[in-house]
Each structure stands twice: as C-alpha cells, then as structure tokens.
Design a protein around this motif. Structure first.
Motif, short mmCIF file in Angstrom:
data_model
loop_
_atom_site.label_atom_id
_atom_site.label_comp_id
_atom_site.label_asym_id
_atom_site.label_seq_id
_atom_site.Cartn_x
_atom_site.Cartn_y
_atom_site.Cartn_z
N GLY A 52 0.77 -1.24 0.00
CA GLY A 52 0.00 0.00 0.00
C GLY A 52 0.80 1.29 0.00
O GLY A 52 0.27 2.36 -0.28
N ASN A 83 -6.53 -4.49 -2.81
CA ASN A 83 -6.97 -3.25 -3.45
C ASN A 83 -5.83 -2.55 -4.18
O ASN A 83 -6.01 -2.03 -5.28
CB ASN A 83 -7.59 -2.30 -2.42
N THR A 84 -4.66 -2.53 -3.56
CA THR A 84 -3.53 -1.83 -4.17
C THR A 84 -3.16 -2.48 -5.50
O THR A 84 -2.99 -1.80 -6.52
CB THR A 84 -2.33 -1.80 -3.21
N ALA A 87 -5.80 -1.78 -8.05
CA ALA A 87 -5.74 -0.40 -8.54
C ALA A 87 -4.59 -0.22 -9.53
O ALA A 87 -4.74 0.43 -10.56
CB ALA A 87 -5.57 0.56 -7.37
N ILE A 105 -11.83 -3.86 -6.68
CA ILE A 105 -12.28 -2.47 -6.71
C ILE A 105 -13.60 -2.30 -7.45
O ILE A 105 -14.53 -1.68 -6.95
CB ILE A 105 -11.18 -1.56 -7.30
N ALA A 125 -8.68 3.56 2.33
CA ALA A 125 -7.79 2.59 1.69
C ALA A 125 -6.35 2.97 1.97
O ALA A 125 -6.07 3.90 2.74
CB ALA A 125 -8.05 2.59 0.18
N THR A 129 -3.87 3.04 -3.14
CA THR A 129 -5.21 2.89 -3.71
C THR A 129 -5.89 4.26 -3.83
O THR A 129 -6.49 4.57 -4.87
CB THR A 129 -6.07 1.94 -2.84
N SER A 132 -4.37 6.28 -6.65
CA SER A 132 -4.68 5.78 -8.00
C SER A 132 -6.02 6.30 -8.53
O SER A 132 -6.27 6.25 -9.73
CB SER A 132 -4.74 4.24 -7.98
N TYR A 135 -11.20 3.90 -7.53
CA TYR A 135 -12.60 3.84 -7.06
C TYR A 135 -13.40 4.97 -7.71
O TYR A 135 -14.52 4.76 -8.18
CB TYR A 135 -12.67 3.92 -5.52
N CYS A 193 -9.61 -1.65 1.55
CA CYS A 193 -8.38 -2.42 1.78
C CYS A 193 -8.84 -3.72 2.42
O CYS A 193 -9.69 -3.70 3.31
CB CYS A 193 -7.44 -1.66 2.70
#
Lengths: 280, 280
Positions: A52, A83-84, A87, A105, A125, A129, A132, A135, A193
C-alpha cells in the motif's frame, strides 16, 4: 485477454487468489462461503508486503510474478484480492492473461454507486489505492452524479496485523482518519483495503448507523460467482475427499501466516508453503 | 572474510550503508556527523521493507543482493544500518566479503554492557531482532553478570513512518510496550531498531531519567571511525567540490524517500535513484 478459448477452462480447476499478504484472506473467506465447491490456490506475498505504500511499477512487477506462479496450477480464473494490486496492476494483467481475472475495486465501486442516496461516497484505503483514484473512476463510470471522498489510512494495516481489532488506540486513530468523512456527510463508505473488514465494527461505530459500509470482499465473491456462471465454469460438485481443496502459499513465514490465517478463516488451514516468488 | 588484502582498499573510496528503508538514515546521519570526510553510498530497500517481521532466510537473501549492488561502487567498507539485517545476515555476509563489514548490534551491545550499573539491560526492537537474541549473545560475551530483557515493539516503525514522533497515540503504545521493562527495573535501554532514535524523547520520558538510552546509530559511527583508523583507510581529505559525496539509492519510491530523508538528514539530499535490487 480471455475471449474465445474460455471453453478450454475446466470446471474443476482451482481459482487463484492473491494478496500482498494476509488481507486477501477476507476475500478468500467470502469465496469459501458463497461458492463452497470451488478449490482455491491462495498466494500471500509476505516477503514483500505491504504493497500500500509502494509504487505502481513495483506493485505491477510483483503481481506479474504472482500470476505466473498461479498459472502453474492451471487455475481457471484469478482474483486480485488486494486493493492496491487491483488499482495498479489489474489492467496490465488483464492484457496478458487468457483466463478471466477480477479485482476487488470494481465490485465494491458498483455496490457503492447503487446504495448511495445522497451521492456522497467515502473510500478508505491505502495511500496507493487512494492515489490511484480507481474507485473514483469506476464509480463515476456508473453514476456521474456522485462525489467521492478518498482518505488514506496507513496505520490501519499495522494495527490490524498487531491484532488490535478492538482497542482504544485503533478507536483513536480511526476517529482521526474518519472525522472529515463524517463532517462532509457521506452516506456510504467503502472499506477499500482487504484488512479493513477486520475492524469493521470500530469503523461502523464511529461512522454511525446512517452510513452504509461496503465490503468489497463480499461483493467480489458475488461477482466471481456470476462470472463463473456466465462462462459455465462454476464447479458443481464438491471436491473429493483427499483433494487438497484450499492450498496456501506465501513468500515468507509460512508458520506465522498459518496462525494468522486460522484466526480469520475458520475452515482450518492445514498447511502453508513458502516459495521463492522472485524466481517466477 | 577481509584480512590480508585490506591494503588494497582506497582511502577515498565510499562507504556502503544499507537498511530495509529509511531507518538506516539515522546511522548515515551519525556517520556524516562523526566522520564528515567520508563518501557514502546509501541503499534503502523500500520495495521490500519492512524487514522486522520477516524470516532469517528472506532477510539474508535480500541483504546479499544489496551487498552485491554496493560492491559495484568499490566501497571500502559496508555498514549494515538495520538491526534486523545485522541480527540475521551479518555473519553470513562477513564470510563472503573481502572488505570489512559492521552491523549496528555489536556497537550498541558493547556500550550497554559498559554503562549498566545494576546489570539489567532492556532491548526494544523488531520481532525479528528480539527473536534472534543477538543483543543477548553479544552482551553476554562481554559481561556474563548481566540480564537482558527483550521487548518487540512492532507498531513503533509504522508510527514513526506516519510521522507521529510526538503524539498521544505513540505515548500510549510506548507505555504498553515499556511498562514491563520499567517494572523489572532496567537501568539501560538499547534502541534496537534504527527507526527508534526518532521517538527517543517519547521513550526517554516514559522510562525516566534514571534509565540510560543507548543509540546504536551513534555507537556504530564511532566504531566505524575506529575501524577505518585501524586499517588506515580513513579519508583524510574533504571530497572535492562536484564529487557526489552522498548518493542515495532505493528499490522503490525515490521521491517519497527523498522527502522523508530530508526530514532526518539536514544536509540536503539532492537526489535519490530507484534501482531493481532483485537483479543483483
């Protein structure tokens, strides 16, 4: 890109699931609950976690190695349970693969776009994330009349990993991170996350009942099921006794991983193996 | 193992310094203060940090790659500016190298063994460093009548990296970690992780004036100076203007590293470069 040769995929092939470490277990747990006949190969990149705070280039490079490792098991689909990595790396992984791949995501974004009433959605997050803006991108593709407020919460992952799921310190840190989201009156909050579902009750208590928490782990398992149905590769039969239904691999510290994993997944993880991921 | 061919080392060659990320900058800072004529090549393994929760095998593998990278600069000596890497990898690195290499544990252990009056020494460090028992080993080689109490403090690194050097949350976490060390009446406490000097005042306030804090960064720079003198390779002349006196390399996020580094080292870090460490 998968398209035509999808018919070549076998129903009883396993699903590959990966994360930077242990957070993705919350996604694996949902898959086990919602589609219990599926076999899973889980990989946690414990030697290089966390992701992250790292760059797009680094996270994409790591993710490519992991996908090559998962492909050695002839997986029928891959879930990016981080999530990272979703993304930063999903688009590029998608281009290279000839099997379906989904991240966490898009499913979370879709649900949030559907459930908001006042059009104010919060996302908590990692730094990566949030930076980026993925979302935001996915939500606004679905609903242009929505404003998204992102907040990076870098201490949540270490607090969760230290086991302080219910603790005054976690409360205090959560209050600091969340105050601005309360002040701008969001009605929907995405737990962006995979560690965060483990402190869901702390976050929920601070945000209050009027805010809907969206757990992308749950939404991802639901979307995965739909995807498998759509391609007619949902496993209809329970794996035979003796088949290794759930296999766990890590890049470091298999024993430690196993202990933590058993506190999240109640199915009983019998073994986890360490492999050298930078050789893939 | 360096021994005979030490005469081949050049006085004006740089010193290699490495850490899992940014903590080792507290060691680099002490070297800059105590032996200001020396050139430094610093490497921070930001793509794979932190090391403190990872295994001996993984940390040793990472450290070997970094040493191979530093050797490309014809460094005259290497400083392992990371307690975890010193605990896990120093012995093995020493065997492979034909230049001197020092870690941060032995210098800190030596000072602690000298300054304690009641023979009760505390060590705070990462899980890995505490688990390795290396501080115990070195201290007891010097002074058998000493008892060492180790305490892993896994949240200190993320709190420091989040910038909470002076904060009620850091106070609360520090109080939890340190209470047992106060209760057993230690008179000396080793800051056994290179991040910890940055929260030295919090730790000092909680421990009280009667406890001496030992900062291995300071002791390591002192020992490094002695080592260079002993082998007659101390750089006697200030590097020429235009020579790149301090060079910084990382495995990820050079810009972010530079910002953090500039908050620790007041000399002004002009540039940091990202390199692919797993290719070494």
């Amino acid at each position: 890109m998968y398209q035509e040769n999808i018919t070549a995929l076998k129903k009883d092939a396993p699903i590959g699931v990966f994360d930077s470490g242990i957070g993705g277990l919350t996604v694996a747990r949902e898959i086990m609950r919602q589609i219990p006949n599926e076999k899973i190969i889980y990989f946690g990149d414990t030697a290089r976690m966390p992701y992250g705070s790292k760059s797009k280039e680094t996270v994409t490079g790591f993710s490519k190695q992991i996908v090559r490792f998962l492909e050695t098991f002839q997986v029928k689909t891959i879930v990016v349970a981080c999530n990272t990595a979703s993304a930063y790396a999903l688009d590029e992984l998608e281009k290279e693969l000839d099997i379906p791949i989904i991240g966490v995501i898009k499913p979370g974004a879709k649900t949030a776009a559907e459930v908001t009433r006042n059009g104010r959605i919060g996302v908590i997050a990692t730094e990566a994330t949030i930076g980026s803006q993925m979302y935001n991108k996915y939500i606004q593709e679905l609903n242009k009349n929505v404003t998204i407020y992102g907040k990076a919460c870098p201490l949540f992952v270490p607090l969760v990993e230290e086991g302080l799921w219910e603790d005054p310190v976690t409360d205090e840190i959560a209050r600091r991170y969340l105050t601005e989201l309360i002040d701008i009156d969001i009605d929907t909050l995405i737990l962006g996350c995979t560690h965060y579902p483990l402190i869901r009750s702390t976050v929920g208590r601070i945000m209050g009942d009027q805010v809907t928490l969206v757990n992308p782990a749950y939404e991802t398992a639901r979307e995965l099921k739909e995807l498998l149905q759509q391609y007619n590769i949902l496993n209809e039969e329970e794996p035979h006794l003796g088949e290794n239904k759930y296999q766990f691999y890590v890049s470091d510290g298999a024993e430690k991983f196993k202990r933590f994993a058993n506190s999240i997944i109640k199915y009983g993880i019998l073994s986890a193996k360490t492999i050298k991921i930078d050789e893939y």
